[in-house]
Design a protein around this motif. Structure first.
Motif, short mmCIF file in Angstrom:
data_model
loop_
_atom_site.label_atom_id
_atom_site.label_comp_id
_atom_site.label_asym_id
_atom_site.label_seq_id
_atom_site.Cartn_x
_atom_site.Cartn_y
_atom_site.Cartn_z
N PHE A 24 0.85 -1.18 0.00
CA PHE A 24 0.00 0.00 0.00
C PHE A 24 0.89 1.23 0.00
N ALA A 25 0.44 2.32 -0.62
CA ALA A 25 1.21 3.56 -0.64
C ALA A 25 0.30 4.72 -0.28
N ASN A 26 0.87 5.71 0.37
CA ASN A 26 0.17 6.95 0.67
C ASN A 26 0.27 7.82 -0.58
N ARG A 32 3.89 14.18 -3.41
CA ARG A 32 4.79 15.23 -2.93
C ARG A 32 6.25 14.85 -3.15
N ASP A 33 6.62 13.61 -2.78
CA ASP A 33 8.00 13.15 -2.93
C ASP A 33 8.41 13.11 -4.40
N PHE A 34 7.49 12.62 -5.25
CA PHE A 34 7.78 12.51 -6.68
C PHE A 34 8.00 13.90 -7.29
N LEU A 35 7.11 14.85 -6.99
CA LEU A 35 7.25 16.20 -7.53
C LEU A 35 8.51 16.88 -7.00
N ILE A 127 -13.43 15.72 -20.24
CA ILE A 127 -12.30 16.63 -20.17
C ILE A 127 -11.21 16.06 -19.28
N SER A 128 -11.63 15.42 -18.19
CA SER A 128 -10.66 14.89 -17.24
C SER A 128 -11.29 13.76 -16.43
N ALA A 129 -10.48 12.79 -16.05
CA ALA A 129 -10.90 11.72 -15.13
C ALA A 129 -9.84 11.65 -14.04
N LEU A 130 -10.15 12.22 -12.90
CA LEU A 130 -9.18 12.38 -11.81
C LEU A 130 -9.34 11.24 -10.80
N PRO A 131 -8.25 10.52 -10.50
CA PRO A 131 -8.35 9.37 -9.59
C PRO A 131 -8.34 9.77 -8.12
N ALA A 132 -9.09 8.98 -7.34
CA ALA A 132 -9.10 9.10 -5.87
C ALA A 132 -9.02 7.68 -5.31
N PRO A 133 -7.82 7.12 -5.21
CA PRO A 133 -7.69 5.76 -4.69
C PRO A 133 -8.09 5.70 -3.22
N PRO A 134 -8.25 4.50 -2.66
CA PRO A 134 -8.61 4.38 -1.25
C PRO A 134 -7.66 5.17 -0.35
N ALA A 135 -8.22 5.81 0.66
CA ALA A 135 -7.48 6.59 1.67
C ALA A 135 -6.73 7.79 1.08
N ALA A 136 -7.14 8.26 -0.08
CA ALA A 136 -6.43 9.36 -0.73
C ALA A 136 -7.00 10.71 -0.32
#
Length: 170
Positions: A24-26, A32-35, A127-136
């Protein structure tokens, strides 16, 4: 015909090595870390968006709640998605679709009620499909031109669709 054995990518060894496996990942922390990594180790600062240019959608249990001004100026919007579901199958996407041909939120709801939606009707332009995974808890930036839009939530595992609201961009 001769078959060639491909090199193995993983081998078993009696000596072995300890392995750490992530299950699992936050998502927010990863983003934030990737950017920050892409920005050569410097934190990314995001510009402030006026409250009239903010959209917020939250999934808690089986219900969605949202906040958006019915009249929004064209340009940049900040879309905040919160998902309180913890199960792996509890993700959703916020689909932002532009309406054409005089269509309204009622027309979108009619399509959803008929069921078995496999693609968007020709008058609903995604126009856009924005993801919201579990606990996001994520904030996305999108840019919208003037027009009428509908916000639709799509459950990742169930495929269930729920049209939330119509928004006029002027």
């Amino acid at each position: 015909m001769r078959h060639r054995e491909l090199p193995r990518e993983t081998t078993v060894n009696r000596v072995g090595s300890p392995v750490t496996l992530a299950t699992f990942a936050n998502a927010g922390q990863f983003a934030r870390d990737f950017l920050t990594t892409l920005n050569h180790g410097h934190a990314i600062s995001l510009p402030s968006v006026p409250i009239t240019q903010r959209v917020s959608v939250t999934l808690k249990g089986t219900g969605y709640s949202y906040s958006v001004s019915p009249q929004v100026a064209g340009g940049e919007l900040a879309v905040s998605l919160s998902n309180h579901e913890l199960s792996r199958s509890g993700g959703f996407h916020l689909v932002v679709g532009r309406l054409s041909g005089g269509k309204t939120l009622s027309d979108v709801n009619d399509v959803i009620r008929r069921g078995h939606v496999t693609k968007a009707p020709g008058w609903f332009h995604i126009i856009s499909a924005l993801p919201a995974p579990p606990a996001a808890a994520a904030v996305w930036g999108i840019s919208l031109l003037p027009g009428r839009y509908v916000l639709v939530c799509a459950g990742d595992a169930s495929g269930a669709l729920r049209a939330l609201t119509e928004v006029q961009i002027h």
